[in-house]
Design an enzyme around this catalytic site. Sequence first.
Site, PDB file in Angstrom:
ATOM      1  N   THR A 133       0.903  -6.329   0.086  1.00  0.00           N
ATOM      2  CA  THR A 133      -0.289  -5.520  -0.141  1.00  0.00           C
ATOM      3  C   THR A 133      -0.305  -4.919  -1.541  1.00  0.00           C
ATOM      4  OG1 THR A 133      -1.415  -3.484   0.571  1.00  0.00           O
ATOM      5  CG2 THR A 133       0.941  -3.567   0.894  1.00  0.00           C
ATOM      6  N   ASP A 134      -1.498  -4.608  -2.027  1.00  0.00           N
ATOM      7  CA  ASP A 134      -1.604  -3.921  -3.318  1.00  0.00           C
ATOM      8  C   ASP A 134      -1.176  -2.457  -3.230  1.00  0.00           C
ATOM      9  OD1 ASP A 134      -3.764  -2.924  -1.863  1.00  0.00           O
ATOM     10  OD2 ASP A 134      -5.286  -3.416  -3.361  1.00  0.00           O
ATOM     11  N   GLU A 135      -1.031  -1.927  -2.022  1.00  0.00           N
ATOM     12  CA  GLU A 135      -0.695  -0.509  -1.876  1.00  0.00           C
ATOM     13  C   GLU A 135       0.706  -0.179  -2.373  1.00  0.00           C
ATOM     14  OE1 GLU A 135      -1.989   1.531   1.662  1.00  0.00           O
ATOM     15  OE2 GLU A 135      -3.356  -0.093   2.162  1.00  0.00           O
ATOM     16  N   TYR A 159       3.736   3.488   5.101  1.00  0.00           N
ATOM     17  CA  TYR A 159       3.378   2.073   5.185  1.00  0.00           C
ATOM     18  C   TYR A 159       3.661   1.352   3.879  1.00  0.00           C
ATOM     19  CZ  TYR A 159       0.392  -1.991   4.570  1.00  0.00           C
ATOM     20  OH  TYR A 159      -0.075  -3.238   4.240  1.00  0.00           O
ATOM     21  N   LYS A 163       6.423  -1.632   2.921  1.00  0.00           N
ATOM     22  CA  LYS A 163       6.061  -2.938   2.376  1.00  0.00           C
ATOM     23  C   LYS A 163       6.719  -3.159   1.011  1.00  0.00           C
ATOM     24  CE  LYS A 163       3.740  -5.770   3.643  1.00  0.00           C
ATOM     25  NZ  LYS A 163       4.096  -7.005   4.417  1.00  0.00           N
TER      26      LYS A 163
END
Length: 355
Positions: A133-135, A159, A163
Site C-alpha cells: 500500500t501507499d500508506e 495498519y 504493512k
Amino acid sequence: MTIIVTGAAGFIGGNFVHHWFERSEEPVVVLDKLTYAGNPATIQSHLDAGRCTLVQGDIGDRALVAGLLAEHRPRAVLHFAAESHVDRSIHGPGEFIQTNMVGTFELLEAVRAYWSALEAEPKAAFRFLHVSTDEVYGSLSETDPAFSETTPYAPNSPYSASKAGSDHLVRAYHHTYGLPTLTTNCSNNYGPYHFPEKLIPLMILNALEGKPLPVYGDGQNIRDWLYVRDHCEAIRQVLAKGRLGETYNVGGKNEIRNLDVVQVICAKLDALRPKADGTSYASQITFVADRPGHDRRYAIDPTKIEAEIGWQPAESFETGIDKTVTWYLENTAWIDSVRTGAYREWVSKNYSARD
C-alpha cells in the site's frame, strides 16, 4: 503451470482472480483464512468451473503452506492476504501485526524453502509478488510531490506500520537469500466486491438505506483512487515483466478529497436511483469525529511502472465510479451475504462514538 494467490477471497485478490481468468487459463490455488472480509462467493464461478481451488487456511501456518507448495508446484506466489482497514487496526492492532508481519514472515520462510529446492530452470522462473500500500510512506501536504519508490517510509497507523514491516521483510529476503521478489505499492482501490465497511461501498449502501453518510473530520483528506481492475492488470504485468527485487508504485492519477468522493456518489445515485421525495442523497452527509492520526493526503507517482512495464490505468474516476455504483445496485445478493451480524456490530462500534 499454476500460481498460488493468498487472500483471493477478499476484495483485490478476488478481483485479480476474475481478471486473471479473462486473460489466462493457468489454474489458481487460493489460500484464504476467510475472515470477515473473505467471501468464497466472490470467486464462486471459477471454483464451480474447476479453474480455481480454494484452501481455507492461514498464511502463518508454515506447514500448510509448505504442503500446498509441494502439491501444486507453483511458478509464482502472489501475496494479497492482509488485514487492511485502518480503523480496525486502531481498535485492535494485534491482529495486524500477527497477519501482516508474522504471517508474511512464515509465508516467506515456506516459499524460500520451496524455491531453494527447485531445479535450475523453474528456480530461475519463480516469482514471489507482494502486494502492499501507499500508506507505508506516511502523509503528504497539499504541496508535497507524490510518493515515489524512493520516498522514505513513515507509516502513521498500526495498519500501515504492519504493512511497512512486511515490505521490509520481502526486501530482506531478496537481498539476503536471493528470493526472486517483486513488490507493488498501490493507492486506494475501489470497485466490485469491496467489503462494505470501506468508504465508497459504505456511502453507496448507507445512501440507499436512508442512513447518515459519515464523513471524517472536515472531509478534506485527499486520496489517489485506483479502479481495482486497473490494479489487477498492473500486478499481472509486473509479474510478467518486473525486475527482481524492485518495487513498483501503482496509482490511478485521481487525487480527490473524501467529501468530493461522497458527493460524486450521491450525484450518481440521484441519477440512477432517485429518492422518492425528490431530494438529493447529499442531504444525508454527516460530519463525524475524525480518525486518530488521520493522514491528510496520499498521492502516487507511477512514472516507474509506466516507463519500465508499460502499464497505465484504463479507467478515470468518472468511468470507474460509474461501474462501481452500478455494480452495487445490481448485486444485492452478494452484499447481503457479507453484511452479517458481526459486520453490523463493527459499524456500530466504529461510528456510534463519532456522532
